[in-house]
Every structure is written in structure tokens, then in C-alpha cells.
Design a protein around this motif. Structure first.
Motif, PDB file in Angstrom:
ATOM      1  N   UNK A 136      50.376 -47.571 -32.854  1.00 60.32           N
ATOM      2  CA  UNK A 136      49.579 -47.560 -31.635  1.00 60.32           C
ATOM      3  C   UNK A 136      48.165 -47.089 -31.972  1.00 60.32           C
ATOM      4  N   UNK A 137      47.189 -47.577 -31.228  1.00 55.26           N
ATOM      5  CA  UNK A 137      45.783 -47.268 -31.491  1.00 55.26           C
ATOM      6  C   UNK A 137      45.245 -46.326 -30.416  1.00 55.26           C
ATOM      7  N   UNK A 138      44.550 -45.295 -30.869  1.00 54.48           N
ATOM      8  CA  UNK A 138      43.917 -44.334 -29.972  1.00 54.48           C
ATOM      9  C   UNK A 138      42.405 -44.422 -30.204  1.00 54.48           C
ATOM     10  N   UNK A 139      41.649 -45.148 -29.337  1.00 52.67           N
ATOM     11  CA  UNK A 139      40.221 -45.362 -29.612  1.00 52.67           C
ATOM     12  C   UNK A 139      39.355 -44.177 -29.219  1.00 52.67           C
ATOM     13  N   UNK A 140      38.257 -43.999 -29.971  1.00 54.55           N
ATOM     14  CA  UNK A 140      37.187 -43.083 -29.597  1.00 54.55           C
ATOM     15  C   UNK A 140      35.873 -43.857 -29.720  1.00 54.55           C
TER      16      UNK A 140
END
Length: 577
Positions: A136-140
Motif C-alpha cells: 500500500x502507498x502512503x503519499x506525502x
């Protein structure tokens, strides 16, 4: 954020402009009037509200990004700490893809991979990364400029590591060099060791390093850069690559690659993007191989004036007066690598006019000065400082600059020249201005020559200046107030500055250096002390009574002015006894 990027609350392209406008009104300096103007323009011309606000210079691109982050619930990252990036996440992503899509994986947690992006409206790359990395990707969100800079630095590190892996125990092919080469011309067909050395030198010049240190240890090789006077670890690798890298560098300097038991000195002339770079190479045998130090000198660098170097106030006026004297000798003293030659050159440039004949003797010639005859010392043919100095006196110069006073012969010739109508500038290694006088006497120069010929001594150090991009003010602690001698109640509201650390300064909080100095002027009282054989402490105390500002005092004044930090003062100076 605990959901995939594709599950974002809503696509930012579909956000109602008023909602974005309300956020900007609350969290930026945008006014109601400016917002109304932009909304009116949007109704007339169409387009995105954010683009119109930026075009009208009401807010910045970074402020728009922060507002979108608040709207979407995505964190905004002020800085990317490159050293903390997990390179294993980046290695299989092409650099062209990372740059064009403006994405960069940062690190992995138990369930997510944090990815930096510059455009919250471009979600497709995040889906690609989720498929590629299997998490899963957690963007900033990061500003585009800072993201592109981080991408460049990360892929430079990956490229260097790959080339080191290719080198391993590979023997260098012994390619000969014919004159200066442009290292940016190296192609992918060149041997890995050549590509690595070229990229290492290019990176050192790009990061403003003054020296490259290559150090072999029992199980690893360490490469360090000296930036703004402080060493930084750049790369650590298994030791097997050291032999090939040291051989390549020695070939570039025309040294004997078979001789590893004795120290050697050489010079490398290269071009980087059209700039002439002169590198002085020193090799010494140590316990686990050869230690190499490369001093980088940019031949095309311009001569700075004294104000730009950090001289100011009353001392600057006194130096201005001294450099316009008709005869006498002016010394600049300090440790190696602390800008003595740069200061000396700035002094000579101050009086460089067509009416004056100026000759210099240097090792090497670091700055090229128009209208000045510059002699390069060559020890192989016995063209030493003393030999050159004896010859140029017959050329009838008005001003002589001697790169360094190393022995009694050079010092005596220089002082006799200053007594016979010549103005002489030189450097000498000593801890402070007063010690310079006793150092010359220890060399074997007669005290009466020292007392009668010296006009003054400038003692200097270079200290790091605070990075302007991450500069912040704070109230000093009790210890810091003691260091600055601000212990009275009248100083309760004093604030000082420091750097938080950012990508511009490589997380150090410092960028660039400035001079801290003291100026000793040889008056009648000091001349008498020198003739009587007084030690450096007595001379220093006498000079301070007549108004000499010490190096420590000058450093403290630069802290109070917001130029440097208390930590730099403690690192570079010592308290007066």
C-alpha cells in the motif's frame, strides 16, 4: 494516512474553488480582496484557481500545495532527508520515470511505503508504484524543486554504488591523459573505475568541497568531502575497490602506481563543464593501504573583496591604511585551509593599479590577477620562494607578494626588501597575531628586523555561516550567554540564530564561510617588547590594551549579528585567558 492513494477523499481537480479559497484565507496571507479578484478572473477566463493566484503573485506554489494537503488530508513534507531514504525501494525505478512523474519512494513501514509526490492531482504513478512494490502507498507532498533535488542526489548515490560494485578487483587499464580533459565527456563505455572517479570529482565540485579524502581501513574504504571546513562521510564501501580507484587517480596525476610505500605528490588538471579545475594530490602509506587527499582549486574563481570575505568596521579601515603604505611587510597568519591566500590576494587587488609593478611568488598560483606578474614555485628545478625572491628584487617591483614564509632565508630577504622601499605581503603559519612575531624570531630572523619591518599582522580563521534557507532565531541558553559574555540583565532579551538543516545545506544548518580575525599593528610599544624578547602572551596583552579586537571577540560579534552560531565559535576559537 491509512488508505491507498487511489482511495483519496476526492480528486483535487473536482474541488470547488471556494473551498480551496477558504483554506487559503485561513492559512496564508491571501486577502478577501485578492481572492475575489482571482475568482472574477476565473469566471472570465476559466482555469484553475490556484494557477490564477500564483500568476497574480498573491500566493506561492508551495502555499497552494499546503492548502491541497489540508483539503485532502495528505501530509506536507518541508524537507526530504536523503540519508534516510531506503535505496532498495528506488533502485528498480528508472530515474527518467521518477523525474517525469515527480515521485520518489522514501521508506517502508510495516504495512505501507511512504512516497513523496509533487502533484496531488496526478494519482496514476502511485497506482504504478503500488503494483511494482507490492505494498500500500502512503503519499506525502513535497515542493517540486525539493523533490527534483532529492531525486538527483539519490540516483547519484545509487550510480556510485553500482560502479563500485563493478570495479571490485578490476585492474585499471592504464589509460594515459594528454592535457586537461572534461570529465563530463566520459561515456558509458569507459571502465567503471574511470566513471566512478569522474563522478566523485564532479560531485565534490558540485557540493563546494575543498578536499576529497579517500581512506582505506581493514574492511572498508571511506570517501569523505571537506565542505566549509568540516569533513562529511560520503560513501563507505568494501575495501576491494580501493586499489583500482587509487591507481586511477595516481595515473591522472602522472604518479608511479607501483610505488605504494612512499608518499607522493602530484597535480591533476581537468575541466568540468568548461571550468578549469586544478587538483593537488597527496598520497601517504597508512596501515591498510594508501590514503589519498585531493585539494580542489577552481582556476576561474573570482577574487573577492575584503568586505565580502568578512572584514568590517574599524579593522577594515586600518587594513585599508596599511595596504596603501609605501614600504613595510604585512603578514596574514592562520591554520592551513583558512583562507590566508584569499585574503592576501584581496589585499593585493585593492592596490593593483597600472602605476604599480606587482610581482608574486606562489605555490601554486590559485588566483589569476590581471596586470600582476605571478611566479609559480617549482622545487624540482630549485625555484624556491627564496630563490625567486632574490631574482625579482632585481626587477625593481613596487609590491611583492610571497605565498608563504617557510624559512629564515625567505623571511630575512622579505624583511630586508621591506626596509629598502618595497611593500611586501606574505603568510606564515601561527596560532594568532602575537605568535607570528615570536614564530619569525624562532625561525632565526633577528628581532630588530622583525620589529622595524612589520607593519601589522592579520590572524584569521574561517567559520561556517548559517544557511539562509533554514535560518531561525531562538533565546540562548545560560551556557551560550556565558560564551557570548552576555550575562547581565540588560541582555535578557538577546536572541541568536541557528540553521534547522535543509536540502540546500545538506541538513547541516550551515552554508558558506566567513572570516573571523584580529589585527595587530606594530606600534612603538610593541617594537620595544619585540626587541626585548617578550613572549607572545606579553605582546598580545599589550596589543589588547591599545585596542586590538581578538579573534574570539570578532566571532562573538558575528553570532550577535546573526551570521554564525555559538557552536561555531566554540569549535573555531578558544576563550582568552
Amino acid at each position: 494516512m491509512s488508505q491507498d492513494a487511489t482511495d483519496s477523499p476526492e480528486n483535487p481537480l473536482l474541488i470547488k474553488p471556494l473551498k480551496l479559497g477558504q483554506i487559503l484565507l485561513k492559512h496564508t496571507a491571501l486577502t478577501e480582496e485578492q481572492l475575489e479578484k482571482a475568482l472574477t478572473l476565473q469566471r472570465e477566463e476559466g482555469g484553475l484557481l490556484g494557477d490564477l493566484l500564483i500568476r497574480k503573485k498573491f500566493i506561492t506554489h508551495e502555499e497552494i500545495l499546503k492548502a491541497l494537503c489540508l483539503q485532502l488530508g495528505i501530509p506536507f513534507l518541508d524537507e526530504i532527508k536523503v540519508k534516510q531514504i531506503d535505496l532498495s525501494l528506488v533502485k528498480n525505478i528508472p530515474i527518467n520515470y521518477a523525474k517525469s512523474e515527480e515521485v520518489l519512494p522514501l521508506y517502508r513501514t510495516a504495512d505501507y511505503i511512504t512516497v513523496a509526490i509533487a502533484d496531488p492531482t496526478n494519482l496514476e504513478p502511485l497506482n504504478d508504484l503500488r503494483m511494482s512494490l507490492g505494498n500500500h502507498i502512503d503519499p506525502v507532498i513535497v515542493s517540486p524543486l525539493k523533490l527534483q533535488d532529492a531525486i538527483n542526489r539519490v540516483y547519484e548515490q545509487i550510480s556510485a554504488e553500482r560502479e563500485l560494485e563493478e570495479i571490485e578487483s578490476e585492474e585499471d587499464q592504464g589509460l594515459e591523459l594528454e592535457g586537461p580533459i572534461d570529465i563530463l565527456d566520459a561515456s558509458a563505455d569507459d571502465a567503471p573505475v574511470i566513471r566512478f572517479v569522474n563522478s566523485m570529482i564532479f560531485r565534490a565540485v558540485k557540493e563546494r568541497a575543498s578536499d576529497i579524502h579517500i581512506e582505506p581501513y581493514e574492511r572498508e574504504m571511506v570517501i569523505r568531502f571537506r565542505i566549509d571546513g568540516v569533513l562529511h562521510d560520503i560513501l563507505k564501501q568494501p575495501k576491494r575497490a580501493h586499489a583500482a580507484i587509487s591507481s586511477r587517480i595516481k595515473i591522472m596525476a602522472n604518479l608511479n602506481i607501483a610505488e605504494k610505500r612512499l608518499p607522493q605528490d602530484g597535480r591533476i588538471k581537468i575541466k568540468i563543464a568548461g571550468k578549469d579545475i586544478d587538483i593537488r594530490l597527496s598520497t601517504v602509506p597508512v596501515q591498510y593501504g594508501e590514503r589519498l587527499v585531493m585539494r580542489i582549486l577552481e582556476k576561474t574563481q573570482t577574487i573577492k573583496d575584503l568586505e565580502a570575505l568578512g572584514f568590517h568596521g574599524e579593522n577594515l579601515e586600518k587594513i585599508e591604511h596599511l595596504v596603501h603604505k609605501k614600504h613595510g611587510i604585512l603578514y596574514v597568519t592562520g591554520p592551513t585551509g583558512h583562507g590566508k591566500t584569499t585574503t592576501l590576494t584581496a589585499m593585493v587587488a585593492r592596490i593593483n593599479t597600472p602605476e604599480r609593478m606587482i610581482i608574486t611568488v606562489e605555490d601554486p598560483v590559485e588566483y589569476e590577477m590581471k596586470g600582476v606578474s605571478q611566479i609559480q614555485v617549482n622545487h624540482k628545478i630549485d625555484l624556491t620562494f627564496a630563490a625567486a625572491l632574490r631574482s625579482i628584487l632585481r626587477q625593481n617591483p613596487d609590491v611583492i607578494m610571497i605565498g608563504e614564509t617557510r624559512d629564515a632565508e625567505t623571511a630575512s630577504i622579505a624583511m630586508n626588501a621591506s626596509l629598502t622601499g618595497h611593500l611586501v605581503f606574505s603568510t606564515v603559519h601561527a596560532n594568532d597575531a602575537a605568535s607570528t612575531v615570536t614564530r619569525l624570531i624562532d625561525m632565526g630572523v633577528e628581532p630588530f628586523l622583525v620589529a622595524s619591518s612589520i607593519l601589522g599582522v592579520v590572524a584569521q580563521r574561517l567559520i561556517r555561516t548559517i544557511c539562509p534557507d533554514c535560518k531561525e532565531k531562538y533565546k540562548p541558553s545560560e551556557f551560550e550567554r556565558e560564551v557570548l559574555a552576555l550575562t547581565g540583565s540588560e541582555h535578557d532579551n538577546v536572541v541568536v540564530w541557528r540553521g534547522k538543516g535543509c536540502s540546500t545545506c545538506n541538513e547541516t544548518g550551515y552554508k558558506g564561510r566567513t572570516v573571523i580575525h584580529e589585527l595587530l599593528i606594530m606600534d612603538e610599544g610593541l617594537q620595544k617588547l619585540v626587541m626585548e624578547g617578550a613572549d607572545a602572551g606579553v605582546i598580545a596583552r599589550s596589543a589588547k590594551k591599545t585596542g586590538m579586537v581578538t579573534i574570539r571577540d570578532d566571532a562573538v560579534s558575528k553570532v550577535v549579528s546573526g551570521i554564525t552560531t555559538v557552536e561555531e565559535v566554540l569549535r573555531a576559537t578558544q576563550a582568552e585567558l
